[in-house]
Every structure is written in C-alpha cells, then in structure tokens.
Motif scaffolding. Structure first.
Motif, PDB file in Angstrom:
ATOM      1  N   HIS A 110       0.811  -1.221   0.000  1.00 56.13           N
ATOM      2  CA  HIS A 110       0.000   0.000   0.000  1.00 56.13           C
ATOM      3  C   HIS A 110       0.844   1.270   0.000  1.00 56.13           C
ATOM      4  O   HIS A 110       0.290   2.376  -0.042  1.00 56.13           O
ATOM      5  CB  HIS A 110      -0.928   0.021   1.219  1.00 56.13           C
ATOM      6  N   GLU A 111       2.153   1.135   0.049  1.00 55.28           N
ATOM      7  CA  GLU A 111       3.019   2.302   0.206  1.00 55.28           C
ATOM      8  C   GLU A 111       2.847   3.324  -0.916  1.00 55.28           C
ATOM      9  O   GLU A 111       2.694   4.523  -0.663  1.00 55.28           O
ATOM     10  CB  GLU A 111       4.479   1.852   0.298  1.00 55.28           C
ATOM     11  N   LYS A 112       2.851   2.888  -2.150  1.00 50.20           N
ATOM     12  CA  LYS A 112       2.737   3.834  -3.272  1.00 50.20           C
ATOM     13  C   LYS A 112       1.398   4.561  -3.243  1.00 50.20           C
ATOM     14  O   LYS A 112       1.348   5.790  -3.373  1.00 50.20           O
ATOM     15  CB  LYS A 112       2.934   3.128  -4.611  1.00 50.20           C
ATOM     16  N   SER A 113       0.313   3.830  -3.057  1.00 50.89           N
ATOM     17  CA  SER A 113      -0.997   4.485  -3.094  1.00 50.89           C
ATOM     18  C   SER A 113      -1.175   5.447  -1.917  1.00 50.89           C
ATOM     19  O   SER A 113      -1.729   6.539  -2.092  1.00 50.89           O
ATOM     20  CB  SER A 113      -2.128   3.466  -3.149  1.00 50.89           C
ATOM     21  N   ASN A 115       1.297   7.005  -0.292  1.00 50.63           N
ATOM     22  CA  ASN A 115       2.183   8.140  -0.556  1.00 50.63           C
ATOM     23  C   ASN A 115       1.585   9.074  -1.608  1.00 50.63           C
ATOM     24  O   ASN A 115       1.635  10.298  -1.454  1.00 50.63           O
ATOM     25  CB  ASN A 115       3.567   7.665  -1.005  1.00 50.63           C
ATOM     26  N   ASP A 116       1.034   8.510  -2.676  1.00 49.72           N
ATOM     27  CA  ASP A 116       0.414   9.330  -3.715  1.00 49.72           C
ATOM     28  C   ASP A 116      -0.778  10.103  -3.149  1.00 49.72           C
ATOM     29  O   ASP A 116      -1.005  11.267  -3.482  1.00 49.72           O
ATOM     30  CB  ASP A 116      -0.061   8.468  -4.885  1.00 49.72           C
TER      31      ASP A 116
END
Length: 156
Positions: A110-113, A115-116
């Motif tokens: 879930h890190e990218k979503s 962070n975005d």
C-alpha cells in the motif's frame, strides 16, 4: 493583491472574512483527495489519516513516537495500528537496534498508493512554510491549533 498590500496586514474582521472564504475551499479540496480504491473498504477515520500522513512524512517509527506526533496516548495508537495491521495497511517489524521495540510502517503493498494520496499535503505545507521565518511558522501553527481548540470548545 500587491506584496505591499499583503505585508501591510489585515484588520481582524478582514482576516475573518478571508478565512471564512478560504477554509471551506481547503476542506472541500481535502475531501476530494479521494481514498485509494484498495483502502476504501477499511472505513478510515480522520485519526487514521493523521497516523498514515505522519508515516508518509516521517517514515516508519515506534508506537510511542507516533503517539507523541499525534498527541494521543500510546494505547490509542496501538489500537489504530492493530486495526490497520489486520487490514494489511500497516506492518510491524522488530527494531534492529532494540529487539524489544516494534517499528510501524506502511505495508509495501500500500506504500505507493498511500504516498500518492497523502504525500501531496506534506509537499504543499513544505512549499508554503519554507519561505517563512521560524517565528512566523510558529505563529501560524499556534494560531491554527488555537482555532481548532476554539472550534472544539464551542461545540462541546
């Protein structure tokens, strides 16, 4: 508005008028950020957003450090971390420096979503706060905190 007009200051009522116009725009913009699809089913509350935003901004940290940042008790953070860990949003890992402690971070899946989704807020704050002096930043934060406290007192 020229720079001279902005630095000349505002009368209290003019400041209130400007903020009464601005605050609904800010709140509306925040609401339009939209929770990422993979997190929608978790019923995230504002307290979860603050926790996640701190992890985006600061990186992984202990429950006690998160509690200090969020200005709540460690048990409150521990409950939120447990809830988000069950959903796979957060992960807990042993602290390499002290195996008795656990470090909490956003799960890789879930890190990218996350962070975005939440990173733009920190970037926007950085852009508007960096040009200010340390004293001006302190005044802004103190004023915003006092405003939140007054709203809370008025509705309690």
């Amino acid at each position: 508005m020229s720079t001279d007009e902005r630095t000349a200051g505002l009368e209290v009522d003019d400041g209130i008028r400007a903020l009464l116009l601005l605050m609904p725009r800010v709140v509306g913009r925040a609401k339009r950020l939209g929770v990422p699809d993979e997190l929608r089913s978790f019923s995230l509350a504002p307290r979860h957003l603050s926790l996640l935003a701190n992890l985006v901004f600061e990186g992984p940290m202990t429950v006690n450090a998160l509690a200090a940042r969020l200005e709540v008790a460690p048990t409150t953070v521990s409950l939120m971390v447990s809830e988000l860990s069950r959903h796979g949003v957060l992960e807990r890992n042993p602290d390499e420096a002290d195996r008795r402690r656990t470090i909490v971070g956003i799960a890789a899946a879930h890190e990218k979503s996350v962070n975005d989704w939440l990173g733009g807020s920190a970037r926007a704050w950085r852009k508007v706060l960096e040009p200010l002096t340390a004293e001006q930043r302190q005044t802004f934060v103190d004023t915003f905190r006092a405003y939140e406290q007054e709203l809370t007192a008025e509705h309690d």
